[in-house]
Design an enzyme around this catalytic site. Structure first.
Site, PDB file in Angstrom:
ATOM      1  N   HIS A 168      -3.970   3.406  -4.828  1.00 22.71           N
ATOM      2  CA  HIS A 168      -2.702   4.013  -5.258  1.00 22.71           C
ATOM      3  C   HIS A 168      -1.948   3.153  -6.283  1.00 22.71           C
ATOM      4  O   HIS A 168      -1.520   3.635  -7.333  1.00 22.71           O
ATOM      5  CB  HIS A 168      -1.759   4.168  -4.059  1.00 22.71           C
ATOM      6  CG  HIS A 168      -2.300   4.945  -2.919  1.00 22.71           C
ATOM      7  ND1 HIS A 168      -2.365   6.308  -2.911  1.00 22.71           N
ATOM      8  CD2 HIS A 168      -2.776   4.538  -1.710  1.00 22.71           C
ATOM      9  CE1 HIS A 168      -2.837   6.729  -1.753  1.00 22.71           C
ATOM     10  NE2 HIS A 168      -3.101   5.668  -1.008  1.00 22.71           N
TER      11      HIS A 168
HETATM   12  C1  BDR Z   1       1.487   3.158  -0.912  1.00 28.03           C
HETATM   13  O1  BDR Z   1       1.707   2.766   0.445  1.00 28.03           O
HETATM   14  C2  BDR Z   1       1.138   1.506   0.680  1.00 28.03           C
HETATM   15  O2  BDR Z   1       0.484   1.483   1.922  1.00 28.03           O
HETATM   16  C3  BDR Z   1       0.219   1.227  -0.471  1.00 28.03           C
HETATM   17  O3  BDR Z   1       0.154  -0.160  -0.738  1.00 28.03           O
HETATM   18  C4  BDR Z   1       0.858   1.972  -1.611  1.00 28.03           C
HETATM   19  O4  BDR Z   1       1.858   1.202  -2.249  1.00 28.03           O
HETATM   20  C5  BDR Z   1       0.625   4.398  -0.933  1.00 28.03           C
HETATM   21  O5  BDR Z   1       1.269   5.430  -0.251  1.00 28.03           O
END
Ligand code: BDR
Ligand code: CA
Length: 322
Positions: A250
């Protein structure tokens, strides 16, 4: 090309770490300068994300960069250690250099944001890949401070797809929705890479092997391969990738926008967040009506060319480990 001055606001996190090393590759080649790293509580506690940031900087020979400690979150919800490991690093932190930054004496992340934005108005790009607690706290203490950033890129939200922490919400904005609301109200040109595109960014073991094969002696390459294997395990367990053996990077989407903007398509939008809902805490909403609607505050990414995106990410990481 002018050199981007970046503050990375992060809560490492497996995907944060891939983004962080991608950024390090670009820093090494002079495409950007890292002004500071402001850590936040999120995936794991503020103390752990601080220590991870120190280890990641040391691995990349960037130990001189200042790290901020995450601002406390009132009544913090459950973290994401079940996805990222108890240390946020796939339980691999013991294999990395000992942290060199001192949590006890470090400045708070909001203080660093205020200080650096005031001293370089209009010059700093904030890459925000964690809950928005630090940015919101800076804005509350110093109203208008976020306007002094050149640009703010946020990984967060889910507009046309389900959430990943609840059916309606994405983790970063769900974790501290009141903070997210403050940031969403801070300017009208936010850049948001949400789950709408990051759900297409499945990083596989084969990709990690391409980086490892570029130099199997590299500690960074070895670490990224092991981290990828750990993250694939939890991604499969929580069914994040429709059964594909990989995990979602992400946070790397923010850097895709900054350095490879041709890989994404965008929509101008008015983004709002649900802060109170019993079932919808952290839900992000846009108004898609054709009729008059609230003024836009953001650009949201609607599509990513994953093949082009990963070519850039992998080639840059190969350069880093060689
Ligand atoms: C986001 O949530 C976190 O767990 C990840 O690092 C990312 O920033 C994705 O939804
Ligand atoms: Ca993150």
């Amino acid at each position: 090309m002018s050199i981007l001055k970046i503050i990375l606001d992060t809560d490492p996190g497996g995907d944060d770490i891939f983004a962080f090393f991608w950024l390090q590759s670009l820093l090494r080649r002079g495409f950007a300068e890292l002004v500071a790293v402001t850590t936040a509580a999120g995936n794991v506690s503020a103390r752990k994300t601080f220590s991870s940031a120190s280890q990641i900087l040391s691995l990349g020979k960037l130990a001189q960069v200042e790290i901020g400690r995450g601002v406390a979150v009132p009544n913090p919800p459950e973290d994401a250690a079940h996805i990222h490991g108890n240390d946020g690093m796939g339980n691999l932190s013991a294999l990395l250099p000992t942290p060199v930054h001192d949590f006890e004496t470090a400045r708070d992340s909001d203080e660093i944001l205020i200080d650096r934005l005031n001293s370089m108005p209009g010059e700093i790009t904030i890459v925000a890949i964690a809950p928005l607690t630090n940015l919101a706290s800076a804005e509350l203490k110093h109203p208008g401070i976020l306007q002094k950033a050149k640009e703010i890129i946020i990984m967060g939200g889910a507009f046309h797809c389900p959430g990943n922490i609840t059916s309606h919400a994405e983790f970063n904005l769900w974790f501290n929705p009141l903070a997210a609301e403050i940031v969403l109200n801070s300017r009208d040109d936010l850049v948001i890479t949400s789950l709408d595109i990051t759900q297409d960014l499945v990083f596989t073991r084969k990709m990690a092997l391409q980086i490892y094969d570029a130099n199997s002696e590299s500690q960074i390459a070895q670490f990224l391969l092991k981290l990828c294997e750990f993250m694939i395990g939890t991604a499969l367990q929580y069914r994040e990738t429709q059964g594909i053996e990989g995990f979602l990077v992400h946070d790397a989407a923010t850097l895709g926008y900054l350095f490879y903007p041709e890989t994404m398509l965008w929509q101008r939008s008015s983004v709002q967040i649900e802060t109170q809902g019993k079932w919808t805490r952290g839900q992000t909403l846009i108004d898609d009506r054709h009729s008059p609607k609230p003024p836009a505050n953001a650009w949201i990414a609607t599509q990513v060319n994953a093949a082009q995106f990963f070519t850039s990410l992998i080639e840059d990481l190969k350069v880093l480990v060689r």
